[in-house]
Design a protein around this motif. Sequence first.
Motif, mmCIF file in Angstrom:
data_model
loop_
_atom_site.group_PDB
_atom_site.id
_atom_site.type_symbol
_atom_site.label_atom_id
_atom_site.label_comp_id
_atom_site.label_asym_id
_atom_site.label_seq_id
_atom_site.Cartn_x
_atom_site.Cartn_y
_atom_site.Cartn_z
ATOM 1 N N VAL A 182 0.916 -1.253 0.074
ATOM 2 C CA VAL A 182 0.013 -0.045 0.073
ATOM 3 C C VAL A 182 0.913 1.219 0.001
ATOM 4 C CG1 VAL A 182 -1.742 1.273 1.224
ATOM 5 C CG2 VAL A 182 -1.975 -1.093 1.110
ATOM 6 N N VAL A 183 1.874 1.467 0.853
ATOM 7 C CA VAL A 183 2.855 2.420 0.981
ATOM 8 C C VAL A 183 3.336 2.579 -0.456
ATOM 9 C CG1 VAL A 183 4.722 3.532 2.032
ATOM 10 C CG2 VAL A 183 3.123 2.303 3.419
ATOM 11 N N GLY A 184 4.151 1.622 -0.928
ATOM 12 C CA GLY A 184 4.870 1.808 -2.319
ATOM 13 C C GLY A 184 3.639 2.033 -3.377
ATOM 14 N N ARG A 185 2.469 1.878 -3.418
ATOM 15 C CA ARG A 185 1.657 2.281 -4.556
ATOM 16 C C ARG A 185 1.139 3.801 -4.149
ATOM 17 N NH1 ARG A 185 1.570 1.308 -8.599
ATOM 18 N NH2 ARG A 185 -0.616 0.964 -9.017
ATOM 19 N N ILE A 186 1.161 4.173 -3.054
ATOM 20 C CA ILE A 186 0.651 5.615 -2.766
ATOM 21 C C ILE A 186 2.122 6.569 -3.068
ATOM 22 C CG2 ILE A 186 0.401 7.021 -0.732
ATOM 23 C CD1 ILE A 186 -1.361 4.963 0.498
ATOM 24 N N LEU A 187 3.133 6.060 -2.659
ATOM 25 C CA LEU A 187 4.315 6.817 -3.009
ATOM 26 C C LEU A 187 4.615 6.986 -4.305
ATOM 27 C CD1 LEU A 187 6.867 5.730 -0.140
ATOM 28 C CD2 LEU A 187 5.379 7.766 -0.120
ATOM 29 N N TYR A 188 4.166 5.777 -5.316
ATOM 30 C CA TYR A 188 4.222 5.942 -6.577
ATOM 31 C C TYR A 188 3.431 6.898 -7.064
ATOM 32 C CZ TYR A 188 3.840 4.581 -11.691
ATOM 33 O OH TYR A 188 3.784 4.395 -12.982
ATOM 34 N N ILE A 189 2.231 6.631 -6.755
ATOM 35 C CA ILE A 189 1.208 7.648 -7.374
ATOM 36 C C ILE A 189 1.544 9.138 -7.052
ATOM 37 C CG2 ILE A 189 -1.254 8.405 -7.386
ATOM 38 C CD1 ILE A 189 -0.617 5.760 -9.091
ATOM 39 N N THR A 190 1.879 9.253 -5.725
ATOM 40 C CA THR A 190 2.241 10.708 -5.356
ATOM 41 C C THR A 190 3.203 11.159 -6.019
ATOM 42 O OG1 THR A 190 1.104 9.990 -3.317
ATOM 43 C CG2 THR A 190 2.477 11.904 -3.341
ATOM 44 N N THR A 191 4.412 10.600 -6.347
ATOM 45 C CA THR A 191 5.616 10.956 -7.115
ATOM 46 C C THR A 191 5.418 11.439 -8.164
ATOM 47 O OG1 THR A 191 6.840 9.570 -5.403
ATOM 48 C CG2 THR A 191 8.031 10.271 -7.243
ATOM 49 N N ALA A 246 10.623 4.345 -10.386
ATOM 50 C CA ALA A 246 9.722 4.127 -11.486
ATOM 51 C C ALA A 246 8.946 5.338 -11.806
ATOM 52 C CB ALA A 246 8.966 2.829 -11.093
ATOM 53 N N ALA A 247 8.288 6.010 -10.585
ATOM 54 C CA ALA A 247 7.813 7.090 -10.719
ATOM 55 C C ALA A 247 8.332 8.267 -11.261
ATOM 56 C CB ALA A 247 7.000 7.359 -8.925
ATOM 57 N N CYS A 248 9.405 8.498 -10.789
ATOM 58 C CA CYS A 248 10.514 9.253 -11.503
ATOM 59 C C CYS A 248 10.580 9.297 -12.865
ATOM 60 C CB CYS A 248 11.726 9.767 -10.521
ATOM 61 S SG CYS A 248 11.792 9.946 -9.056
ATOM 62 N N ARG A 249 11.078 8.132 -13.293
ATOM 63 C CA ARG A 249 11.106 7.786 -14.741
ATOM 64 C C ARG A 249 9.912 8.172 -15.505
ATOM 65 N NH1 ARG A 249 11.398 2.535 -16.764
ATOM 66 N NH2 ARG A 249 9.517 2.335 -15.844
ATOM 67 N N ASP A 250 8.575 7.591 -14.951
ATOM 68 C CA ASP A 250 7.414 7.869 -15.734
ATOM 69 C C ASP A 250 7.080 9.231 -15.801
ATOM 70 O OD1 ASP A 250 7.264 5.000 -16.085
ATOM 71 O OD2 ASP A 250 5.906 5.030 -14.336
ATOM 72 N N LEU A 251 7.336 9.887 -14.576
ATOM 73 C CA LEU A 251 6.808 11.504 -14.674
ATOM 74 C C LEU A 251 7.861 12.213 -15.974
ATOM 75 C CD1 LEU A 251 5.844 13.842 -13.513
ATOM 76 C CD2 LEU A 251 7.754 14.060 -11.927
ATOM 77 N N VAL A 252 9.366 11.724 -15.873
ATOM 78 C CA VAL A 252 10.037 12.390 -16.990
ATOM 79 C C VAL A 252 9.803 12.018 -18.280
ATOM 80 C CG1 VAL A 252 12.402 12.351 -17.769
ATOM 81 C CG2 VAL A 252 11.833 12.462 -15.311
ATOM 82 N N ILE A 253 9.476 10.821 -18.605
ATOM 83 C CA ILE A 253 8.955 10.458 -20.015
ATOM 84 C C ILE A 253 7.756 10.872 -20.371
ATOM 85 C CG2 ILE A 253 8.291 8.357 -21.391
ATOM 86 C CD1 ILE A 253 10.303 6.814 -19.696
ATOM 87 N N TYR A 254 6.790 11.108 -19.334
ATOM 88 C CA TYR A 254 5.455 11.858 -19.789
ATOM 89 C C TYR A 254 5.800 13.186 -19.993
ATOM 90 C CZ TYR A 254 0.947 13.900 -19.124
ATOM 91 O OH TYR A 254 -0.305 14.455 -19.274
ATOM 92 N N SER A 255 6.301 13.792 -19.287
ATOM 93 C CA SER A 255 6.915 15.330 -19.452
ATOM 94 C C SER A 255 7.522 15.432 -20.848
ATOM 95 C CB SER A 255 7.770 15.678 -18.301
ATOM 96 O OG SER A 255 7.031 15.855 -17.151
ATOM 97 N N ARG A 256 8.244 14.427 -21.318
ATOM 98 C CA ARG A 256 8.968 14.645 -22.421
ATOM 99 C C ARG A 256 8.075 14.717 -23.619
ATOM 100 N NH1 ARG A 256 14.722 11.555 -23.697
ATOM 101 N NH2 ARG A 256 16.046 12.955 -22.701
#
Length: 1210
Positions: free
Chosen positions: A434-443, A491-501
């Motif tokens: 649960v914590v992992g999923r919450i931190l992923y979505i939040t990040t 993974a969250a950081c990577r996905d955020l970067v790719i989406y922003s690209r």
Amino acid sequence: MAEPSVLTRHIESYVDTTRSLNEQAASLDSIISLVKNGLVTIEKLVREMDMYLTTTDHVIRARGILLLAELLTNLSLKPLDNVTIHSLIDFFADRLVDWRTLRGALVGCLALLRRKSDAGMVPATDAKAVALSYVKNLQVQSLGQHDRKLCFELLECLLVTYPNEVASLLCFELLECLLVTYPNEVASLLCFELLECLLVTYPNEVASLGEDIIYSVCESVDGEKDPHCLMLVFHIIPALVGLFPNPSGSLASFPRDLFEVLGCYFPIHFTHHKVEDVDVKRDDLSRALMIAFSSTPLLEPFVIPLLLEKLSSSLSSAKIDSLKYLSYCSIKYGADRMARHAGILWSSIKNAISTSLKEPTESFYSESIDGLGFQENEVVSEALVLLETVVMQNNNLLLSMIVDDEDISTVFNTMTSYGRYKDIPLQGKQRLHVVGRILYITTKTSIASCNRVLETFFRPLVDILQLSIRSSSRDWFLNFGALYLCMELLAACRDLVIYSRELASNSIPAHETFCCILQSFCVSLIDALCSILETTANEGADDVDIYLRVRSLQILATFPEDLLAISDNVFKNILTTLMSIIFKDFNQKFLWKLALKALVHIGSFVSRYESEKAQSYNSIVVEKMVSWVSVDNCTLPFPLKLEAVSEIGASGRNHMLNIVQGLEGAIFSYVSDFYVHGNVSSAEVAIQLLQFYSEKVIPWIHETEGLEEILLRFATNIWDHVESWISCNVEVQEKGLLDAIMMAMKLTVGSCSEEIQYIILQKAYTVLSSNTSLLLKKSSLTSIPVQLEESQLIQHVDNISHRDELVLSLFASVIIAVRPRTEIPNMKEILYLFLTTLLRGHVPSAQALGSMINKFDTKAKSTEISRESTLEDAMDIIFKTKSWFFRDNEVLQRNGNGMGLKDLCLGLMNNIQLQVHAIVGLAWIGKGLLLRGHEKVKDVIMTLLECLMPDSSTRAAKLKQDSFENILEQDFHPSVRRSAADAFHILMSDSGVCLNKIFHAIIRPLYKQHLFSVVMPLLQSLLKNFDPSFSRSMLYRASVHIIADAPLIVVVSEAKKLISLLLEGLSILSEDILDKDQLYSLLLVLSAILTDKKGEEAVIENAHSVINCLIGLIAYPHMMLVRETTIQCLVAMSKLPHTRIYPMRTKVLQAMSKALDDPKRAVRQEAVRCQQAWSVLWGVNCMSIDYRRAFIFTRMIELPAEYTRFISCL
């Protein structure tokens, strides 16, 4: 002008209710035709109909008015002058008061109001008069459904076409009329449709009513239950709210009233199953209600508490709707209003995720796995969507709550207590997930969130991993919980970067806080992961630990280089580590699959984003894998090599192109090693490579644009190598290798355009003509019939050299795969080549000849590609070439007599092998004709049937006529008849090697049905009329092929005629072990008939015969599937009417008692089922001794041998 009597006759026919509907429709069409063609004018028609439009007879008057209305509907494009239109609309508007003629009046009004300006429109004043008549005269709710529909269509037409003229009337008079006329029925569909039209089309006029309209709407919709009306209600509320945008205006006093009207419908519980409600779906109603909820922020104090309350519902649908509504309403209500609920929203989201998770799946590995493998249902998914929404809306507020959350702190505090996944208790795993999923979505929500989360949580996680105190690679131990949360954050950081690209306007600068944090630890984390993965295979780690390590390495390798600068050496270290797993740890299937998938993802990433890293990936991964395929000194099993090559090739176009080039080199190397040096092991490897090329590479090239040159290169290289192979005096031939080369050649040629195919054909013919003696001299091809010497046939039957077979087979493959419009050079020469070689037993030549016949033009056309021969020319060559005969062992010259292909099939050469080859060749030629629907196929069928019959008068007459005294009149050899029977399988079956859509065959629809309808009556007649002493097994064999390969629907429709043939065929085919496959095919047909309602009727009539036949097959020793299917058929028979099967129950149960001793477990299990089904008829207790025996025997196969012997003694 038409005669009045004719027009009157059509009018009277229409208004006469005793006439049929077809007669009335025909009369209407005739009148329309008269008016359209100008033979009758509208004015003339109305005068002629005067008495029918004004009579006191209600029925005739209604029919007359409807006739005029339908006529106008069908004449919408015929121009009418203003006077005529005015008179007609005035007439129909007045008729709205007459309820007996209402339908015709409504249809007439609609027909006139819908006319376009170029054909004459209704004036605005007349339209207003129609609207006034509508308001004053119609009580819609008292009408039938069809008339109500016409009323609504009329209203819609008025509102759309004449809005200005009817606005004031509709806003005041119509609304007042509705509310006064229908005080109890105000919730009707009519009222809501009108309300919706008023609110949408005339907002200013309705808004002028102020609070009165709001009150009236609330009162009108309160308590409505009809789905259609509710859909309108949910559309009316947003339209009403939109009239009063000022939050302190008229609407400010009514938010509670609006909520009370809407709130009672949440959550939508839609149980209607009426036919008229089919078009109203629960999801549509729910979405409409959600939009109504979010229509004004004034509803927020009432809606949000309701939605939060429903999150505790036991119904999952209520939870899902609540979460969806919260996400949608949060955006509409705004950040300020939603900030009041931030605390309870956060706790509700966390609780929804925690309480809705299910146990992890048994198989953890999945491409789409999230977190720790806990199964996330729709509740969890919607909760995470809501979390992302509220974090994005109130970033600082929600992040503060998440950072300070006690449950998250507890997970971090207890993390160090458990080093490995298997040490963590189930509840701890769930909390960590649960914590992992919450931190992923939040990040990944925003850059600000990413910075805040990594600043707060990433450094403590790195400290737990102890990356800074590494002493040696063997000392590495990474805490599972810390590594898991690190992976989620990465993974969250990577996905955020790719989406922003992908959004150029939101590119992320490299100096962002999270980038700096990751940069400071990424190299040490990569080194740790690479080091620990080197020992993972020997460590015995849990699957989840393995997954986490590989996935983390994959994420780090797929981070954009401009934000996380990983040096080329570090990137190569990642690839080398994963490749080492592929090369060495292939026995660890889970680890091997994960490493391969990671390499695929990295390859896809570098192909799409990172051109700098692509070179390293190509050299370390792609080239090395190609080298593994090219040399056989790698310990990796060859099937795994091909799987790895296939997956890596799919990661990018350039990767696949490099792999294709390497594969081609490997294929030619291994094939050459076999043909030049006779290395059999190389042939085995080459077969696998060719199959891989055919199944994976060629389809990929065909689907990818611009790569046709690769196919041309491959086909040309094959022919270049053929010349070198045959120069080495090929002495061995591996059929599997030749088949693989042929299939690769067919698929390659079949995927090319006509132009490329022609180039390949020219290359193939050049090699063929220069390296084989099979081609006839051109001087032999000047006339038809052609003299083919006996030495070409008799002395060399089944004696084609390996060299000639290789060249000829590949050339036949090219011919098989070309398109119908591809020009074939030297057509006659090629036809004679295939005709000669098929008689020597070369089946690909027969298939190529059938393909050519199938694709020939019927006749030459000067406007198209010129062909050397047409279909009729080819038919003459095949069927009229004669001289296959001899006398006194001397070859005869052509003298007008001789034997053609048909004669050879009928045995006039007294050579069994030649006769068999001729039949096989004729079958493939017939298949080509059958597919294209050519009538010549009938001659082929009759020839094959003659081969199945005993020595016929036709054959005897032929012998006498041609004076072949040395040819004995004798019956056909069994192998000849078997070939003739199997020829029908060639005709009926779907071939995978030729004459199919892949190889561009011309296929006529329903060709199998056509052949079935032609051949089966002939076979049935032959079976009926032959002397019983004559062995009819081959006739049954031919029948089996026709029945088994025919569409099931055709067989079932003829079941009554075929059932006796099926049963006798089963009995005859069960006598010979060689017929076991045909026996099984026929048994499957009987099984299909038994399970079909139409076929069941035929079985009922012959129930005793069917059961006796099946009982005889229960002990069939040669195929387990026959015994198993037989018993399944008996189970199906037990469901037939008891009066038909009851007398057979004893026989069946006795047979099942013996089947319980069958050596195969599947048969014993079916025997138990069958005995249970038939014991119901007998009335036996299902726990009888036989069932106990069955239970024991079905389990014996699982026991050790000593226990089996002991139970057998019992």
